[in-house]
Design a protein around this motif. Sequence first.
Motif, PDB file in Angstrom:
ATOM      1  N   ALA A   1       4.558  10.803 -28.061  1.00  0.00           N
ATOM      2  CA  ALA A   1       3.906   9.503 -27.848  1.00  0.00           C
ATOM      3  C   ALA A   1       4.637   8.706 -26.767  1.00  0.00           C
ATOM      4  O   ALA A   1       3.996   8.082 -25.907  1.00  0.00           O
ATOM      5  N   ALA A   2       5.952   8.736 -26.800  1.00  0.00           N
ATOM      6  CA  ALA A   2       6.728   8.029 -25.777  1.00  0.00           C
ATOM      7  C   ALA A   2       6.470   8.622 -24.399  1.00  0.00           C
ATOM      8  O   ALA A   2       6.349   7.893 -23.403  1.00  0.00           O
ATOM      9  N   TRP A   3       6.372   9.946 -24.330  1.00  0.00           N
ATOM     10  CA  TRP A   3       6.078  10.622 -23.067  1.00  0.00           C
ATOM     11  C   TRP A   3       4.697  10.198 -22.562  1.00  0.00           C
ATOM     12  O   TRP A   3       4.524   9.885 -21.386  1.00  0.00           O
ATOM     13  N   ALA A   4       3.723  10.159 -23.459  1.00  0.00           N
ATOM     14  CA  ALA A   4       2.371   9.755 -23.074  1.00  0.00           C
ATOM     15  C   ALA A   4       2.353   8.313 -22.566  1.00  0.00           C
ATOM     16  O   ALA A   4       1.752   8.025 -21.517  1.00  0.00           O
ATOM     17  N   PHE A   5       3.009   7.396 -23.295  1.00  0.00           N
ATOM     18  CA  PHE A   5       3.074   6.008 -22.838  1.00  0.00           C
ATOM     19  C   PHE A   5       3.745   5.921 -21.468  1.00  0.00           C
ATOM     20  O   PHE A   5       3.320   5.151 -20.611  1.00  0.00           O
ATOM     21  N   GLY A   6       4.783   6.731 -21.286  1.00  0.00           N
ATOM     22  CA  GLY A   6       5.510   6.700 -20.016  1.00  0.00           C
ATOM     23  C   GLY A   6       4.663   7.131 -18.837  1.00  0.00           C
ATOM     24  O   GLY A   6       4.558   6.415 -17.836  1.00  0.00           O
ATOM     25  N   VAL A   7       4.034   8.302 -18.935  1.00  0.00           N
ATOM     26  CA  VAL A   7       3.281   8.797 -17.783  1.00  0.00           C
ATOM     27  C   VAL A   7       2.004   8.011 -17.542  1.00  0.00           C
ATOM     28  O   VAL A   7       1.676   7.676 -16.403  1.00  0.00           O
ATOM     29  N   TRP A   8       1.278   7.687 -18.608  1.00  0.00           N
ATOM     30  CA  TRP A   8       0.022   6.951 -18.420  1.00  0.00           C
ATOM     31  C   TRP A   8       0.277   5.496 -18.057  1.00  0.00           C
ATOM     32  O   TRP A   8      -0.467   4.920 -17.258  1.00  0.00           O
TER      33      TRP A   8
ATOM     34  N   MET B   1      -0.146  16.828 -19.217  1.00  0.00           N
ATOM     35  CA  MET B   1      -1.416  17.447 -19.601  1.00  0.00           C
ATOM     36  C   MET B   1      -1.287  18.962 -19.725  1.00  0.00           C
ATOM     37  O   MET B   1      -1.868  19.576 -20.627  1.00  0.00           O
ATOM     38  N   MET B   2      -0.513  19.594 -18.835  1.00  0.00           N
ATOM     39  CA  MET B   2      -0.320  21.043 -18.939  1.00  0.00           C
ATOM     40  C   MET B   2       0.449  21.385 -20.209  1.00  0.00           C
ATOM     41  O   MET B   2       0.181  22.407 -20.837  1.00  0.00           O
ATOM     42  N   THR B   3       1.367  20.530 -20.613  1.00  0.00           N
ATOM     43  CA  THR B   3       2.094  20.747 -21.862  1.00  0.00           C
ATOM     44  C   THR B   3       1.161  20.611 -23.052  1.00  0.00           C
ATOM     45  O   THR B   3       1.150  21.444 -23.951  1.00  0.00           O
ATOM     46  N   ARG B   4       0.371  19.546 -23.056  1.00  0.00           N
ATOM     47  CA  ARG B   4      -0.547  19.315 -24.172  1.00  0.00           C
ATOM     48  C   ARG B   4      -1.622  20.397 -24.273  1.00  0.00           C
ATOM     49  O   ARG B   4      -2.104  20.699 -25.356  1.00  0.00           O
ATOM     50  N   MET B   5      -2.026  20.979 -23.144  1.00  0.00           N
ATOM     51  CA  MET B   5      -3.075  22.006 -23.143  1.00  0.00           C
ATOM     52  C   MET B   5      -2.513  23.419 -23.293  1.00  0.00           C
ATOM     53  O   MET B   5      -3.266  24.385 -23.259  1.00  0.00           O
ATOM     54  N   GLY B   6      -1.189  23.537 -23.469  1.00  0.00           N
ATOM     55  CA  GLY B   6      -0.575  24.841 -23.690  1.00  0.00           C
ATOM     56  C   GLY B   6      -0.541  25.726 -22.455  1.00  0.00           C
ATOM     57  O   GLY B   6      -0.647  26.951 -22.566  1.00  0.00           O
TER      58      GLY B   6
ATOM     59  N   TRP C   1       0.831  -1.204   0.000  1.00  0.00           N
ATOM     60  CA  TRP C   1       0.000   0.000   0.000  1.00  0.00           C
ATOM     61  C   TRP C   1       0.867   1.256   0.000  1.00  0.00           C
ATOM     62  O   TRP C   1       0.583   2.218  -0.711  1.00  0.00           O
ATOM     63  N   ALA C   2       1.933   1.255   0.799  1.00  0.00           N
ATOM     64  CA  ALA C   2       2.808   2.430   0.865  1.00  0.00           C
ATOM     65  C   ALA C   2       3.457   2.702  -0.491  1.00  0.00           C
ATOM     66  O   ALA C   2       3.427   3.838  -0.986  1.00  0.00           O
ATOM     67  N   VAL C   3       4.007   1.672  -1.110  1.00  0.00           N
ATOM     68  CA  VAL C   3       4.647   1.836  -2.415  1.00  0.00           C
ATOM     69  C   VAL C   3       3.624   2.239  -3.465  1.00  0.00           C
ATOM     70  O   VAL C   3       3.858   3.129  -4.286  1.00  0.00           O
ATOM     71  N   GLY C   4       2.456   1.599  -3.445  1.00  0.00           N
ATOM     72  CA  GLY C   4       1.412   1.921  -4.410  1.00  0.00           C
ATOM     73  C   GLY C   4       0.939   3.355  -4.315  1.00  0.00           C
ATOM     74  O   GLY C   4       0.779   4.040  -5.327  1.00  0.00           O
ATOM     75  N   ILE C   5       0.733   3.849  -3.100  1.00  0.00           N
ATOM     76  CA  ILE C   5       0.252   5.224  -2.921  1.00  0.00           C
ATOM     77  C   ILE C   5       1.333   6.225  -3.298  1.00  0.00           C
ATOM     78  O   ILE C   5       1.062   7.212  -3.980  1.00  0.00           O
ATOM     79  N   VAL C   6       2.572   5.967  -2.892  1.00  0.00           N
ATOM     80  CA  VAL C   6       3.666   6.892  -3.235  1.00  0.00           C
ATOM     81  C   VAL C   6       3.869   6.954  -4.742  1.00  0.00           C
ATOM     82  O   VAL C   6       4.017   8.035  -5.320  1.00  0.00           O
ATOM     83  N   THR C   7       3.864   5.798  -5.415  1.00  0.00           N
ATOM     84  CA  THR C   7       4.050   5.821  -6.869  1.00  0.00           C
ATOM     85  C   THR C   7       2.857   6.442  -7.583  1.00  0.00           C
ATOM     86  O   THR C   7       3.026   7.122  -8.591  1.00  0.00           O
ATOM     87  N   LEU C   8       1.654   6.253  -7.045  1.00  0.00           N
ATOM     88  CA  LEU C   8       0.477   6.881  -7.640  1.00  0.00           C
ATOM     89  C   LEU C   8       0.583   8.399  -7.557  1.00  0.00           C
ATOM     90  O   LEU C   8       0.328   9.111  -8.540  1.00  0.00           O
ATOM     91  N   LEU C   9       0.993   8.918  -6.407  1.00  0.00           N
ATOM     92  CA  LEU C   9       1.161  10.368  -6.261  1.00  0.00           C
ATOM     93  C   LEU C   9       2.288  10.887  -7.156  1.00  0.00           C
ATOM     94  O   LEU C   9       2.154  11.927  -7.805  1.00  0.00           O
ATOM     95  N   TRP C  10       3.404  10.163  -7.190  1.00  0.00           N
ATOM     96  CA  TRP C  10       4.546  10.566  -8.013  1.00  0.00           C
ATOM     97  C   TRP C  10       4.167  10.604  -9.493  1.00  0.00           C
ATOM     98  O   TRP C  10       4.474  11.553 -10.204  1.00  0.00           O
ATOM     99  N   ASN C  11       3.483   9.572  -9.956  1.00  0.00           N
ATOM    100  CA  ASN C  11       3.107   9.494 -11.361  1.00  0.00           C
ATOM    101  C   ASN C  11       2.003  10.492 -11.709  1.00  0.00           C
ATOM    102  O   ASN C  11       1.877  10.892 -12.867  1.00  0.00           O
ATOM    103  N   SER C  12       1.232  10.913 -10.728  1.00  0.00           N
ATOM    104  CA  SER C  12       0.232  11.958 -10.959  1.00  0.00           C
ATOM    105  C   SER C  12       0.908  13.287 -11.309  1.00  0.00           C
ATOM    106  O   SER C  12       0.377  14.065 -12.104  1.00  0.00           O
ATOM    107  N   ILE C  13       2.078  13.531 -10.751  1.00  0.00           N
ATOM    108  CA  ILE C  13       2.830  14.741 -11.092  1.00  0.00           C
ATOM    109  C   ILE C  13       3.256  14.687 -12.561  1.00  0.00           C
ATOM    110  O   ILE C  13       3.179  15.686 -13.274  1.00  0.00           O
TER     111      ILE C  13
END
Length: 114
Positions: free
Chosen positions: A59-66, A30-35, A12-24
């Motif tokens: 595309a590589a960036w999108a695959f990476g973050v998502w 998304m801010m880049t894509r939306m200008g 749970w600790a690893v999952g929550i930390v990685t979820l928050l990290w990957n949300s950044i």
Amino acid sequence: MNQSVKAPRHLWAVGIVTLLWNSIGIMSYMMTRMGMLEDLGMTPEQIALLDTLPIWANAAWAFGVWGAFCGSIFLLARSRWAFIAMVVSTGVGGGIVLNGKLLDGASGNAGHVG
């Protein structure tokens, strides 16, 4: 007899930390894509550099973050797909930009970390 095994606390600790990290990462993407890069404090020169990235880099960036975000969700759900999502996100999304140019390396995968 079918007994469910309780997930260990470190999962749970690893999952929550990685979820928050990957949300950044998703927020940045998304801010880049939306200008909305000026809102992040980027200069016009930095924005112009990001605007010149080829479609495959985006595309590589999108695959990476998502992929990493999905991997974190799969990890919390205790799914076997978590490992695959994490491998795809690091293998596809890795890259090194040096002096404004993507570094290829001798074998063409200098930024591959997965």
